[in-house]
Write a protein that holds these residues in place. Sequence first.
Motif, PDB file in Angstrom:
ATOM      1  N   GLY A  24       6.667   6.377  73.225  1.00  0.00           N
ATOM      2  CA  GLY A  24       5.739   7.490  74.098  1.00  0.00           C
ATOM      3  C   GLY A  24       4.651   6.697  74.840  1.00  0.00           C
ATOM      4  O   GLY A  24       3.510   7.355  74.901  1.00  0.00           O
ATOM      5  N   CYS A  26       3.950   6.721  78.029  1.00  0.00           N
ATOM      6  CA  CYS A  26       3.611   7.781  78.804  1.00  0.00           C
ATOM      7  C   CYS A  26       2.804   8.908  78.258  1.00  0.00           C
ATOM      8  O   CYS A  26       1.950   9.895  79.177  1.00  0.00           O
ATOM      9  CB  CYS A  26       4.825   8.317  79.641  1.00  0.00           C
ATOM     10  N   CYS A  27       2.619   9.116  76.927  1.00  0.00           N
ATOM     11  CA  CYS A  27       1.930  10.236  76.146  1.00  0.00           C
ATOM     12  C   CYS A  27       0.682   9.681  75.579  1.00  0.00           C
ATOM     13  O   CYS A  27      -0.068  10.627  75.172  1.00  0.00           O
ATOM     14  CB  CYS A  27       2.761  10.843  75.229  1.00  0.00           C
ATOM     15  N   ILE A  34      -3.515  16.675  81.849  1.00  0.00           N
ATOM     16  CA  ILE A  34      -2.141  16.961  81.612  1.00  0.00           C
ATOM     17  C   ILE A  34      -2.285  18.455  82.022  1.00  0.00           C
ATOM     18  O   ILE A  34      -2.578  19.477  81.258  1.00  0.00           O
ATOM     19  CB  ILE A  34      -1.499  16.845  80.209  1.00  0.00           C
ATOM     20  N   GLU A  71      -6.548  16.044  74.470  1.00  0.00           N
ATOM     21  CA  GLU A  71      -6.174  14.936  73.889  1.00  0.00           C
ATOM     22  C   GLU A  71      -6.938  14.536  72.684  1.00  0.00           C
ATOM     23  O   GLU A  71      -7.798  15.270  72.462  1.00  0.00           O
ATOM     24  CB  GLU A  71      -6.656  13.710  74.837  1.00  0.00           C
ATOM     25  N   CYS A  80      -1.733  12.715  73.976  1.00  0.00           N
ATOM     26  CA  CYS A  80      -1.610  14.087  74.051  1.00  0.00           C
ATOM     27  C   CYS A  80      -1.511  14.569  72.809  1.00  0.00           C
ATOM     28  O   CYS A  80      -1.009  14.489  71.883  1.00  0.00           O
ATOM     29  CB  CYS A  80      -0.313  14.588  74.762  1.00  0.00           C
ATOM     30  N   PHE A  83       1.700  15.057  70.982  1.00  0.00           N
ATOM     31  CA  PHE A  83       2.516  13.731  70.779  1.00  0.00           C
ATOM     32  C   PHE A  83       2.518  13.560  69.364  1.00  0.00           C
ATOM     33  O   PHE A  83       1.307  13.535  68.683  1.00  0.00           O
ATOM     34  CB  PHE A  83       1.730  12.615  71.476  1.00  0.00           C
ATOM     35  N   CYS A  90       7.292  13.788  71.613  1.00  0.00           N
ATOM     36  CA  CYS A  90       6.736  15.130  71.840  1.00  0.00           C
ATOM     37  C   CYS A  90       7.117  16.350  71.140  1.00  0.00           C
ATOM     38  O   CYS A  90       8.515  16.363  70.837  1.00  0.00           O
ATOM     39  CB  CYS A  90       7.125  15.355  73.571  1.00  0.00           C
ATOM     40  N   TYR A  93       8.977  18.926  73.749  1.00  0.00           N
ATOM     41  CA  TYR A  93       9.623  18.303  74.618  1.00  0.00           C
ATOM     42  C   TYR A  93      10.367  19.292  75.676  1.00  0.00           C
ATOM     43  O   TYR A  93      10.508  19.244  76.614  1.00  0.00           O
ATOM     44  CB  TYR A  93      10.537  17.267  74.291  1.00  0.00           C
ATOM     45  N   ARG A  96       7.831  20.974  77.880  1.00  0.00           N
ATOM     46  CA  ARG A  96       6.845  20.239  78.464  1.00  0.00           C
ATOM     47  C   ARG A  96       6.403  20.583  79.844  1.00  0.00           C
ATOM     48  O   ARG A  96       7.261  20.999  80.625  1.00  0.00           O
ATOM     49  CB  ARG A  96       7.008  18.706  78.113  1.00  0.00           C
ATOM     50  N   CYS A 100       4.750  16.158  83.080  1.00  0.00           N
ATOM     51  CA  CYS A 100       5.469  15.203  82.040  1.00  0.00           C
ATOM     52  C   CYS A 100       6.864  15.052  82.647  1.00  0.00           C
ATOM     53  O   CYS A 100       7.555  14.071  82.440  1.00  0.00           O
ATOM     54  CB  CYS A 100       5.344  15.985  80.699  1.00  0.00           C
TER      55      CYS A 100
END
Length: 126
Positions: A24, A26-27, A34, A71, A80, A83, A90, A93, A96, A100
């Motif tokens: 993850g 990217c999270c 976000i 966050e 996030c 997460f 996620c 997911y 999302r 994202c």
Amino acid sequence: MEHLMKCEGYPYAFDPNACQNCSGKCCIGESGYIWVTHEEINAIALKLSLSKEAFINNYLLKIRYRFTIKEIAYEGGYGCVFFDMEKKMCRIYDVRPQQCRTFPFWEYFKENIDEVVTECPGIIRL
């Protein structure tokens, strides 16, 4: 390599299979926004079995006229709030936000490919 995702105008492709071993990236990392739309707020609240008001109060911050997902501190950076730190995935997911869903094909990365290559192991330069 037919599983690669491409987007017109981007100097790279994305291999979604890389997500399985990525944890993850990217999270998590640097703090950022976000953004969520009102439709996304409704969908996420429904998934979490919360009223829209409870979801907003517990999970979102209002920045001027928009909402961003909160966050939390994570490994020297931020993650996030959705997460799952143990499962490295996620928790929302299937609902999302669009932001994202479109990663790594963000306008910013067209000119900053080195940054997305560092962040995402699924990037393949074209």
